[in-house]
Design an enzyme around this catalytic site. Structure first.
Site, PDB file in Angstrom:
ATOM      1  CE  LYS A 121      62.198  85.048  70.177  1.00 58.50           C
ATOM      2  NZ  LYS A 121      60.364  85.333  70.205  1.00 58.50           N
ATOM      3  CB  THR A 122      65.420  80.323  66.838  1.00 57.32           C
ATOM      4  OG1 THR A 122      64.955  80.225  68.095  1.00 57.32           O
ATOM      5  CG2 THR A 122      66.693  79.544  66.529  1.00 57.32           C
ATOM      6  CD  GLU A 165      66.052  82.970  70.165  1.00 50.77           C
ATOM      7  OE1 GLU A 165      64.936  81.963  70.084  1.00 50.77           O
ATOM      8  OE2 GLU A 165      66.640  82.117  69.471  1.00 50.77           O
TER       9      GLU A 165
END
Length: 464
Positions: A121-122, A165
């Protein structure tokens, strides 16, 4: 009240303001003109960055830190019920707002892209933030890690796009109403909150169901959990689905990934045309993250060739295969990987970058619950390294579980043929690793806890 500040967030107090998710929201509110305050367990660069934006940051937790004029108290799922500031808020009837609700309020009126998945995600959120900024679209963004270029995890932009995110760990991602949602993968994790894969699928289905009518789901065509999720939501009439990956049926197909040292060249097929661009971090999983970002941008109406060029400007996120330095001919790199899939992906990426050099790993397990469920798989992943040092479990928000220690990982690693050494005293690790390393080796510090602090210390020992 400054434009863009939700009424309840004019004077917010953040408990745990230094955390990756909390600090991002606090930074955006401060930049919008809110009177931000909060507390954190220890001093940090993040605390200083918040003070530079005008926020009041207390170190330690005490009831007196909550200002008399606080409009709300913002918490994450990690904040315990007996926190003195939370108790003080209850006494004074100050509204308590979950981090996800605060973030959702900041997205209102903007075109939101929410990035979800068990891992990646990051990086994917960061790639989008950098590419959109490079194209002059000035997005707002909130990320779980600091971008290597801007050096921050969040900003308030003047454009109409908000990239966030989206955390599935506590189901908080169900609060968002994105125009575009990315699902990178769906795997069993966060065992304190999910008892089964069915619960995880249900949670992701709810997240997908919050996409605005006519919006788009960008989802992996390769990862089995994502494929199953796609099957489950395929009949949602108001949803556009765009798949990406190496599968022949993918809408955005990954044609080729060419490793080039610590970078990769990626070629995709989109609308029948070949498109090639560079990703500045090694490994196929990061290449796939970039393709997901590309597909999401295209779903917003941004020309693919412009996005591809802009994605090449991404220079990484702190703790995502971040080069910490080199000493005595040894490179030290830091990885946030803590789930077996992430570990395997980063180790394979570094194995490819290492060529004939040795790969040494310092691994710190994260959470007792995760180790209990996935310790065997973590140990098997470590077999990809030439040698590993394994630390005690980093507890974060959890209390110990009887019988759950790093030994579970070490035993599994040895059974898989790995060369593993247990080191219980973190302070002893730099000397141990410096004694193991030889010129040309790569040392990878790995885990979601404070193992990241060891990189500079290892470099110091190597230098001496």
């Amino acid at each position: 009240m400054a434009p863009g500040i939700p009424a309840a967030m004019e004077r917010p107090h953040f408990i745990g303001i230094g955390g990756a998710g909390m600090s991002g929201i606090a930074k955006i509110l401060a930049r919008r003109g809110a009177k931000v305050a909060g507390s954190d367990a220890k001093e940090s660069g993040t605390a200083e960055a918040l003070r530079a934006l005008g926020a009041t940051v207390h170190i330690g937790h005490a009831a007196g830190h909550l200002a008399d004029d606080a409009s709300c108290v913002v918490v994450s799922s990690a904040i315990r019920a007996d926190n003195p500031e939370l108790l003080r808020a209850a006494e004074r009837s100050v509204p308590v707002v979950h981090r996800s609700d605060a973030l959702a309020s900041l997205m209102q009126g903007l075109r939101a892209i929410a990035v979800a998945g068990t891992h990646g995600k990051t990086t994917t959120t960061s790639m989008l933030a950098v590419a959109l900024s490079e194209l002059g679209l000035d997005p707002s963004y909130a990320i779980g890690g600091d971008l290597a270029g801007p050096g921050t995890n969040a900003t308030h932009g003047e454009g109409d796009i908000f990239v966030a995110e989206a955390d599935e760990s506590d189901r908080s991602f169900q609060k968002y109403d994105p125009e575009v949602a990315i699902v990178l993968n769906v795997e069993l994790d966060h065992h304190a909150n999910y008892a089964s894969m069915d619960e995880i699928y249900d949670s992701f289905e709810t997240f997908v169901g919050k996409i605005v009518p006519g919006g788009t789901l960008v989802v992996s065509a390769d990862q089995s959990g994502a494929v199953e999720l796609t099957r489950r939501v395929r009949d949602l009439s108001s949803l556009n689905i765009v798949t990406y990956g190496e599968a022949e049926t993918a809408d955005v197909r990954v044609h080729k990934i060419t490793p080039r040292g610590l970078t990769s060249e990626v070629t995709v097929v989109l609308n029948g045309k070949f498109l090639t661009f560079t990703v500045s971090v090694p490994g196929s999983h990061y290449a796939h993250n970039a393709v997901a970002a590309l597909a999401a941008g295209v779903a917003l109406g941004i020309p693919a060739h412009n996005l591809a060029s802009a994605l090449g400007k991404y220079t990484g996120v702190k703790r995502r295969l971040q080069l910490k330095g080199e000493a005595a001919g040894v490179q030290v790199i830091d990885s946030y990987a803590h789930h077996p899939t992430e570990m395997t992906a980063d180790l394979e990426a570094m194995r490819g970058a290492a060529s004939d050099a040795r790969l040494l790993v310092v691994f710190q397990p994260h959470l007792f619950s995760r180790t209990q469920e996935l310790g065997t798989e973590m140990g098997q992943a470590l077999a990809l390294a030439d040698a590993s040092v394994v630390l005690d479990i980093y507890p974060a928000r959890e209390d110990p579980i009887p019988g759950v220690t790093s030994t579970l990982i070490i035993d599994a690693a040895k059974a898989a043929g790995a060369d593993v050494t247990a080191v219980h005293d973190k302070a002893a690790v730099p000397e141990v690793v410096a004694g193991m390393a030889k010129p040309g080796d790569l040392v990878l510090t790995m885990g979601a806890g404070d193992v990241t602090d060891l990189g500079p210390q290892i470099l110091d020992h190597l230098s001496s």
